[in-house]
Design an enzyme around this catalytic site. Structure first.
Site, PDB file in Angstrom:
ATOM      1  CD  GLU A  27      -3.913  -7.699  -0.402  1.00  0.00           C
ATOM      2  OE1 GLU A  27      -3.279  -8.550  -1.076  1.00  0.00           O
ATOM      3  OE2 GLU A  27      -4.233  -6.580  -0.831  1.00  0.00           O
ATOM      4  CG  HIS A  70      -4.056  -7.768  -4.554  1.00  0.00           C
ATOM      5  ND1 HIS A  70      -3.115  -7.413  -3.622  1.00  0.00           N
ATOM      6  CD2 HIS A  70      -3.620  -7.250  -5.731  1.00  0.00           C
ATOM      7  CE1 HIS A  70      -2.143  -6.727  -4.207  1.00  0.00           C
ATOM      8  NE2 HIS A  70      -2.445  -6.614  -5.496  1.00  0.00           N
TER       9      HIS A  70
HETATM   10  N1  NAI Z   1      -4.579  -4.294  -7.767  1.00  0.00           N
HETATM   11  C1  NAI Z   1      -3.660  -4.925  -8.440  1.00  0.00           C
HETATM   12  O1  NAI Z   1      -3.752  -6.099  -8.697  1.00  0.00           O
HETATM   13  C2  NAI Z   1      -2.491  -4.171  -8.924  1.00  0.00           C
HETATM   14  C3  NAI Z   1      -2.008  -3.103  -8.232  1.00  0.00           C
HETATM   15  N2  NAI Z   1      -0.929  -2.408  -8.700  1.00  0.00           N
HETATM   16  C4  NAI Z   1      -0.475  -1.255  -7.926  1.00  0.00           C
HETATM   17  O2  NAI Z   1      -0.924  -0.090  -8.599  1.00  0.00           O
HETATM   18  C5  NAI Z   1      -0.091   1.013  -8.208  1.00  0.00           C
HETATM   19  C6  NAI Z   1       0.277   1.838  -9.419  1.00  0.00           C
HETATM   20  O3  NAI Z   1       1.030   1.088 -10.320  1.00  0.00           O
HETATM   21  P1  NAI Z   1       1.822   1.817 -11.513  1.00  0.00           P
HETATM   22  O4  NAI Z   1       0.953   2.767 -12.187  1.00  0.00           O
HETATM   23  O5  NAI Z   1       2.444   0.765 -12.309  1.00  0.00           O
HETATM   24  O6  NAI Z   1       2.940   2.570 -10.678  1.00  0.00           O
HETATM   25  P2  NAI Z   1       3.878   3.744 -11.186  1.00  0.00           P
HETATM   26  O7  NAI Z   1       5.068   3.699 -10.311  1.00  0.00           O
HETATM   27  O8  NAI Z   1       4.033   3.705 -12.656  1.00  0.00           O
HETATM   28  O9  NAI Z   1       3.024   5.037 -10.833  1.00  0.00           O
HETATM   29  C7  NAI Z   1       2.787   5.474  -9.539  1.00  0.00           C
HETATM   30  C8  NAI Z   1       2.679   6.985  -9.584  1.00  0.00           C
HETATM   31  O10 NAI Z   1       2.226   7.428  -8.332  1.00  0.00           O
HETATM   32  C9  NAI Z   1       2.930   8.617  -8.027  1.00  0.00           C
HETATM   33  N3  NAI Z   1       2.842   8.800  -6.581  1.00  0.00           N
HETATM   34  C10 NAI Z   1       3.437   8.063  -5.622  1.00  0.00           C
HETATM   35  N4  NAI Z   1       3.037   8.479  -4.409  1.00  0.00           N
HETATM   36  C11 NAI Z   1       2.170   9.486  -4.612  1.00  0.00           C
HETATM   37  C12 NAI Z   1       1.414  10.290  -3.761  1.00  0.00           C
HETATM   38  N5  NAI Z   1       1.446  10.146  -2.440  1.00  0.00           N
HETATM   39  N6  NAI Z   1       0.637  11.225  -4.319  1.00  0.00           N
HETATM   40  C13 NAI Z   1       0.580  11.400  -5.660  1.00  0.00           C
HETATM   41  N7  NAI Z   1       1.276  10.657  -6.511  1.00  0.00           N
HETATM   42  C14 NAI Z   1       2.054   9.694  -5.995  1.00  0.00           C
HETATM   43  C15 NAI Z   1       4.315   8.390  -8.551  1.00  0.00           C
HETATM   44  O11 NAI Z   1       5.022   9.583  -8.724  1.00  0.00           O
HETATM   45  C16 NAI Z   1       4.004   7.671  -9.845  1.00  0.00           C
HETATM   46  O12 NAI Z   1       3.850   8.568 -10.911  1.00  0.00           O
HETATM   47  C17 NAI Z   1       1.111   0.397  -7.488  1.00  0.00           C
HETATM   48  O13 NAI Z   1       0.911   0.509  -6.108  1.00  0.00           O
HETATM   49  C18 NAI Z   1       1.031  -1.064  -7.864  1.00  0.00           C
HETATM   50  O14 NAI Z   1       1.632  -1.865  -6.929  1.00  0.00           O
HETATM   51  C19 NAI Z   1      -0.331  -2.733  -9.864  1.00  0.00           C
HETATM   52  C20 NAI Z   1      -0.776  -3.800 -10.590  1.00  0.00           C
HETATM   53  C21 NAI Z   1      -1.844  -4.638 -10.141  1.00  0.00           C
HETATM   54  O1  AKG Z   2      -1.261 -10.156  -8.947  1.00  0.00           O
HETATM   55  C1  AKG Z   2      -0.554  -9.965  -7.965  1.00  0.00           C
HETATM   56  O2  AKG Z   2      -0.158 -10.855  -7.241  1.00  0.00           O
HETATM   57  C2  AKG Z   2      -0.162  -8.583  -7.548  1.00  0.00           C
HETATM   58  C3  AKG Z   2      -0.541  -7.533  -8.507  1.00  0.00           C
HETATM   59  C4  AKG Z   2      -0.047  -6.252  -7.999  1.00  0.00           C
HETATM   60  O3  AKG Z   2      -0.530  -5.763  -7.036  1.00  0.00           O
HETATM   61  C5  AKG Z   2       1.087  -5.616  -8.645  1.00  0.00           C
HETATM   62  O4  AKG Z   2       1.409  -5.969  -9.788  1.00  0.00           O
HETATM   63  O5  AKG Z   2       1.696  -4.743  -8.023  1.00  0.00           O
END
Ligand code: NAI
Ligand code: AKG
Length: 629
Positions: A489, A512
């Site tokens: 990115e 993102h």
């Molecule tokens: N696009 C964006 O701006 C954002 C992206 N994210 C990303 O979203 C993702 C999820 O965030 P949360 O729900 O808060 O995380 P979390 O940690 O609460 O949940 C992740 C889940 O995935 C499961 N997991 C991990 N690897 C796995 C696999 N290979 N197969 C099946 N299950 C698996 C874990 O056991 C856990 O339950 C993270 O990667 C985070 O960084 C979060 C916020 C913003």
């Molecule tokens: O907003 C961001 O910079 C990152 C968000 C994200 O991917 C996260 O919260 O893990």
């Protein structure tokens, strides 16, 4: 050594306002010529504070302009506690403990000062200020002319008359405070610049103090191991929401911000002398960076993911890492729902065509969400919320997670990823960014999905083999995709972006922004800033992702020793032996360990031989030692 007598100015020192200007705001609120009068009052204040107009003349001319009455003065008095300067508010304990050696010396008015003096535990006879004179109708007619503070050079005269013993420390922002030192009535004068900085005053001062912490540190009052908060440097990268800056600065820390991320070499340069680093998802805090970080105490990821930080290396250096695990989850979920609808109706391509002048009204391939099966991979904070909202829209939800997760609503747990892929009409990825998750979805997984499936990735870029996704889209096996995260990115908005997904049909690419809403960013800023303050001010590691979590109350009438060590046998015993042989009185102790690290927090009585601290620092296994009080 005799502890000094501290004399504090009031306006722009103990409080962040100038009394006469605040009274002008109140008294002139309805006056047609308010702006001109206020400007004249502010100019007179400045001239008096920089020594251009004598104090007595400036005071009387400002009172004449104001036509004050008792209700105006009472209105200011009522809210004066709220106006206390930030470093005064956080050092109430100092005033309470040293009240008998603290005076307030002001050209302002006794009745306005009184509530704050009382809050700080300062007796009425230690408040040296002017007395307003009222007529029978409650109008202010002037000040008591017999009081030296109503005249030029009144402050030194009043101090000398007190016949104080021992060193006298004057703290203030204005020229009348400098005069106390210049007239020989104070041993040391600190130009207080937290509220306003006046070069002429700074020039004659013994030292400049950007906060009360600086004064206490320099005077050794709070103990010679204390550290003024404004010397603690925080560097916040990646456009972190201003609410964090506000909160951290209000707590007294020095905060610097930068809009973009930094690459490894630039970060190594920038991190020197920095105590706290704030980042989002694009700054990699590698072992090499941590190696070079000479002062670093904590890193805050103002986001959920912490895969960009070498957590193990951070723990080895005793650097605590925090994140904000919940604050942006709703934003990601809402975007996932929105993108699913847009993909199902091919809105993105239809919209792009219309921008090119093409009208393509057709229902072919457009489908409702209702009744379709959503397969959620990763049923954590985001995946499980998405589950609830999707069911609310009439979707059937299945999920797969490596860990045991409670199925919400009617969602069905799938024993394997393959079973989920075989059944889902929409596959949405919400796994965490651990390294092992690289290419969790590749060519083999796309081949197992139902023909015509829609695919979303709002988790982490490396989780999907993007070339395989591009192929699956080109072959038509996947009918559409929404991708918010990428293996590479750009660090800033000015850097270029390239992906094999560019130009493909029914593919929505977003930069993102899953968590990039105003609500989420503000909530993250507040949450992460509080975690940092909890750690710096109390040693609290709640929500720390790489050190044992210990929830702690404020340090009260004690010194707190924070000892981070490698989790090896005997460290606690050694530590307690050192404390006991130094005769320290332990008021409370907590120990928490994980497989790598031990964290011991010991509150001790304030009286002890400082040499013991050296012993604690040198105990075998020590990673970091810090003291709070
Ligand atoms: N696009 C964006 O701006 C954002 C992206 N994210 C990303 O979203 C993702 C999820 O965030 P949360 O729900 O808060 O995380 P979390 O940690 O609460 O949940 C992740 C889940 O995935 C499961 N997991 C991990 N690897 C796995 C696999 N290979 N197969 C099946 N299950 C698996 C874990 O056991 C856990 O339950 C993270 O990667 C985070 O960084 C979060 C916020 C913003
Ligand atoms: O907003 C961001 O910079 C990152 C968000 C994200 O991917 C996260 O919260 O893990």
């Amino acid at each position: 050594m005799t502890s000094p007598v501290f004399i504090f100015d009031f306006d722009s020192t103990l409080v962040r306002i100038e009394t006469l200007e605040a009274l002008a705001d109140i008294a002139l609120s309805d006056a047609p010529d308010a702006a001109a009068k206020k400007a004249e009052i502010a100019a007179l204040t400045d001239q008096a504070m920089t020594g251009q107009v004598d104090f007595g003349t400036a005071l009387r001319r400002r009172l004449d302009l104001l036509a004050l009455n008792r209700s105006h003065v009472e209105a200011l008095t009522d809210r004066i506690l709220d106006e206390a300067s930030a470093s005064i508010r956080r050092n109430v304990d100092f005033f309470e403990r040293h009240a008998e050696r603290v005076y307030i010396l002001s050209g302002g008015f006794r009745e306005v000062i009184a509530p704050l003096a009382a809050r700080l535990g300062i007796a009425a006879d230690h408040v040296l200020a002017n007395d307003l004179i009222y007529d029978a109708e409650g109008r202010v007619t002037g000040v008591d002319d017999a009081n030296p503070l109503s005249r030029e050079n009144g402050k030194p005269e009043v101090i000398k008359a007190l016949n104080l013993t021992g060193p006298v420390v004057m703290v203030g922002d204005g020229w009348t405070d400098a005069e106390v030192k210049l007239a020989g009535a104070a041993s040391r004068f600190y130009a207080f610049t937290e509220v306003v900085s006046r070069p002429k005053v700074i020039e004659v001062a013994d030292a400049t103090a950007a906060s009360l912490d600086e004064v206490l540190f320099a005077e050794g009052v709070a103990g010679r191991w204390s550290y003024p908060r404004n010397r603690i440097r925080m560097l916040l990268l990646e456009n972190i929401h201003p609410a964090a800056v506000e909160r951290l600065e209000e707590a007294g820390y020095s905060v610097e911000t930068m809009k973009g991320a930094l690459d490894e070499d630039d970060l190594i340069e920038a991190i020197k002398g920095v105590h706290v680093l704030g980042i989002r998802s694009k700054t990699n805090v590698s072992a090499r960076v941590l190696e070079q970080a000479d002062r670093l105490l904590a890193v805050a990821a103002f986001c959920i993911g912490t895969n960009q930080i070498d957590l193990e290396a951070a723990a080895e250096h005793g650097v605590a890492v925090f994140n904000a695990p919940y604050s942006n989850t709703r934003s990601v979920v809402e975007l996932a729902i929105g993108l699913t609808i847009v993909l199902m109706r091919d809105v993105a391509d239809k919209s792009a065509a219309m921008h090119q002048g093409q009208w393509n009204k057709s229902a072919t391939g457009s489908r409702e969400l209702r009744g379709k099966t959503l397969g959620i991979v990763g049923y954590g904070a985001i995946g499980s919320q998405l589950s609830v909202l999707a069911e609310g829209l009439g979707m059937r939800v299945i999920f797969h997670d490596l860990s045991e997760r409670l199925a919400l609503g009617n969602a069905r747990r799938m024993r394997s990823l393959d079973a989920l892929l075989a059944e889902a009409d929409v596959v949405s990825l919400h796994v965490d960014g651990r390294k092992d998750n690289a290419d969790v979805i590749g060519a083999a997984q796309f081949a197992k999905m139902k023909p015509g499936v829609l695919f979303l990735n709002l988790s982490r870029g490396h989780v999907v083999d993007v070339d395989a996704l591009a192929e699956a889209l080109k072959s038509g096996r996947i009918a559409g995709a929404a991708v918010d995260v990428f293996p590479e990115e750009p660090r800033t908005n000015a850097d270029p972006f390239a992906s094999p997904l560019q130009g493909l049909k029914n593919v929505i690419l977003s930069p993102h922004i899953g968590g990039s809403t105003e609500e989420a960013q503000e909530a993250i800023a507040e949450f992460a800033a509080e975690r940092l303050l909890g750690y710096l001010n109390r040693g609290d590691t709640t929500f720390c992702v790489n050190l044992p979590n210990v929830q702690l109350a404020e340090v009260s009438r004690a010194h707190r020793l924070l000892h981070i060590h490698r989790n090896q046998p005997g460290v606690l015993a050694e530590l307690n032996r050192a404390l006991s042989s130094a005769g320290l009185n332990i008021l409370g102790q907590h120990l928490k360990t994980d497989e790598r690290t031990g964290y011991v927090i010991t509150d001790v009585d304030r009286d002890y031989d400082p040499e013991v601290l050296k012993v604690l620092r040198d105990l075998p296994g020590t990673v970091r030692f810090r003291m709070l009080h």
